[in-house]
Structures are given as C-alpha cells and as structure tokens.
Design a protein around this motif. Structure first.
Motif, short mmCIF file in Angstrom:
data_model
loop_
_atom_site.label_atom_id
_atom_site.label_comp_id
_atom_site.label_asym_id
_atom_site.label_seq_id
_atom_site.Cartn_x
_atom_site.Cartn_y
_atom_site.Cartn_z
N PHE A 73 0.77 -1.25 0.16
CA PHE A 73 0.03 -0.25 -0.04
C PHE A 73 0.81 1.23 -0.14
N ILE A 74 1.77 1.36 0.80
CA ILE A 74 2.87 2.49 0.95
C ILE A 74 3.33 2.64 -0.49
N HIS A 94 9.09 -1.88 12.27
CA HIS A 94 7.76 -2.42 12.54
C HIS A 94 6.69 -1.64 13.21
N GLN A 95 7.31 -0.60 13.96
CA GLN A 95 6.16 0.18 14.44
C GLN A 95 5.56 1.21 13.52
N ASP A 96 6.32 1.70 12.34
CA ASP A 96 5.85 2.51 11.39
C ASP A 96 4.63 1.48 10.40
N ILE A 100 0.14 1.92 10.29
CA ILE A 100 -0.63 1.72 9.13
C ILE A 100 -1.78 0.54 9.36
N SER A 101 -1.28 -0.47 9.87
CA SER A 101 -2.41 -1.39 10.18
C SER A 101 -3.21 -0.95 11.29
N VAL A 102 -2.85 -0.23 12.25
CA VAL A 102 -3.89 0.28 13.07
C VAL A 102 -4.77 1.22 12.52
N PHE A 103 -4.44 2.03 11.81
CA PHE A 103 -5.33 2.80 10.98
C PHE A 103 -6.29 2.14 10.04
N ALA A 104 -5.57 1.05 9.33
CA ALA A 104 -6.73 0.20 8.44
C ALA A 104 -7.58 -0.54 9.39
N ASP A 234 -4.25 11.40 2.63
CA ASP A 234 -3.20 12.51 2.86
C ASP A 234 -3.43 12.64 4.40
N MET A 235 -4.65 12.63 4.87
CA MET A 235 -4.86 12.89 6.35
C MET A 235 -4.19 11.89 7.15
N VAL A 236 -4.43 10.82 6.85
CA VAL A 236 -3.93 9.43 7.55
C VAL A 236 -2.18 9.54 7.62
N LEU A 237 -1.76 9.79 6.43
CA LEU A 237 -0.42 9.82 6.26
C LEU A 237 0.12 11.03 7.06
N GLU A 238 -0.44 12.26 6.73
CA GLU A 238 0.15 13.42 7.54
C GLU A 238 0.00 13.10 9.06
N GLY A 239 -0.83 12.53 9.48
CA GLY A 239 -1.20 12.38 10.75
C GLY A 239 -0.27 11.52 11.33
N MET A 240 0.37 10.42 10.57
CA MET A 240 1.61 9.48 11.05
C MET A 240 2.87 10.16 11.08
N ALA A 241 3.03 11.19 10.13
CA ALA A 241 4.16 12.19 10.18
C ALA A 241 4.14 12.98 11.24
#
Length: 251
Positions: A73-74, A94-96, A100-104, A234-241
């Motif tokens: 996906f990434i 692994h944490q990164d 993503i799996s947590v969001f999914a 983008d919201m999810v990935l920006e939140g991750m950043a």
C-alpha cells in the motif's frame, strides 16, 4: 451451525470479493506493490493451512501478511499521488508498519459500524458498495475516494463512507506498541517461560486476513485510479508524520 472465527476467516478468504482482490493484485504490472501483495496472500494461505498444526506459527504468518500488505500500500501511495507523506513511512520499521495497520483496522471497524456492504460489480471491472442514506441506500463503485474522515464529531455527508474522527496520540501509541510487539509475544521465550501466542488466535487470524485483503484492495485501487481525489489518505499519512515528529521530541 454457528461459524467459528477460523471458519469465518476461511469464508472471508474464499469470498467472491476476496477472489476479485487477489486476481486484481496478480494483474498489476511488475512492481514492488504487486510482489508484496502476492507475498502477503501467500503468507495468508500458509496461515490457514498451518493453523490446525500450530496456531502460534499461523498467527505469525498472518502478522507478516499484514506487514507485506502495508508495504504494498505505501509503495503504491508513493507512486500515485501521496509521495510527500508516504515517504515518511520507514518500511523497515515494525512500528511504522504497525501504525498503518492500526489505521486500516480503525477504517474497517468504522465502515462496519456504518453498515457498509461490498460486492463485485456485475461486469466484474470493480467492487461496488452500498451504504444507508435516509430511507434508502447509495450504490456506487468502491474507490478510496469515497472514504472520508470527519474529525471533531462533524456529521458526515449522506452517502459518504465515514471513517469517524482522527485518533489521539495516546490512543495511537498504545495500539501501535501492542501491534509492534506482537511478534515477540508469539515467538520469543522470556525469563519466566515460553510464549503461548495470542489469547484468541482464531480471531487474530480473521483480523489479519481482513486487514491484509483491505490493504491489498487499496493498493489495487491506487494503481487503477491514480488521478482520483483521496484526501483521507493524505490525512492519515500526515497524521502519521506528526506522530513520528512528536515521538522524536519526546525521546
């Protein structure tokens, strides 16, 4: 007879929607996303085959399937419109990947609560969805562009596939730590004994099967519809950043 979590997992893997996702992933061009998707599916298959012999090893295979689906996906997100924030994800961490799996998983949970139904389109060129709207339903082709995050308790627009609000930093940290440490809890002995695996390995296998297939579908959608508007990605990935930045400051 009531289905068990294991039989439910097998049913998910053998469902027409899953078969469409698997076929579509295999039809992608030669790219990392395709190969990671296929490897994810291979580990899911092994997980189901091995489960009667060793639930612990099966659960490990299922976790690895989800991690490979995250990478797929990434990698697709980097290539199709979301490079700025997708580049923040360290695919060797692994944490990164757990984040993503947590969001999914949260997306899957929210979609179920919104009574989302999914099927293969009659012409088999896409998946289609149905969500309640007033006294009826909205039917349309399923794309990532249909999903929306509504923060701060905002009411969703009728017919959107609403994913709820954005989780807090504390919530994410707790969930990510739990997922990222799952491998250790499955495989490694401690000073006090050997690990017995997940408390509910059948439910774990079902969860990882759903997550992996969902992430692989998202990968396929990114490749098939690269020009669509997908603000929630983008919201999810920006939140991750943002989360990673706050982690660094705390450390």
């Amino acid at each position: 007879m009531e289905s068990t979590p294991l039989s439910a997992s097998v049913e998910v893997f053998d469902h027409d929607v899953s078969k469409w996702i698997i076929s579509s992933a295999n039809s992608l061009g030669n790219c990392r996303a395709k190969f990671c998707s296929i490897n994810s599916l291979r580990f899911l298959k092994w997980a189901h085959e091995i489960f009667p012999i060793s639930p612990i090893v099966a659960s490990f295979c299922a976790l690895n399937a989800t991690e490979e689906a995250v990478v797929a996906f990434i990698d697709a997100a980097k290539k199709h419109g979301h490079k700025k924030y997708a580049n923040v994800v360290n695919l060797h961490d692994h944490q990164d990947k757990a984040l993503i799996s947590v969001f999914a998983q949260r997306c899957t949970r929210a979609a179920k609560q919104g009574r989302l139904a999914i099927a293969v389109a009659p012409d088999e060129d896409a998946l289609v969805f149905r969500v309640p709207v007033g006294d009826g339903y909205r039917h349309d082709k399923l794309h990532l562009s249909a999903f929306r995050i509504y923060p701060n308790g905002e009411s969703p627009e009728p017919g959107d596939i609403a994913l709820g609000g954005f989780p807090t930093l504390t919530e994410l940290e707790t969930e990510v730590q739990k997922v990222a440490e799952a491998r250790n809890k499955l495989l490694y002995a401690t000073k006090t004994g050997i690990q017995s695996g997940f408390k509910e390995p059948q439910s774990s296998l079902l969860r990882e099967t759903q997550l992996s297939l969902g992430l692989i579908w998202a990968t396929v959608d990114l490749y098939r519809n690269p020009d669509q508007d997908r603000p929630f990605i983008d919201m999810v990935l920006e939140g991750m950043a943002s989360l990673k930045t706050q982690r660094t400051v705390k450390e």
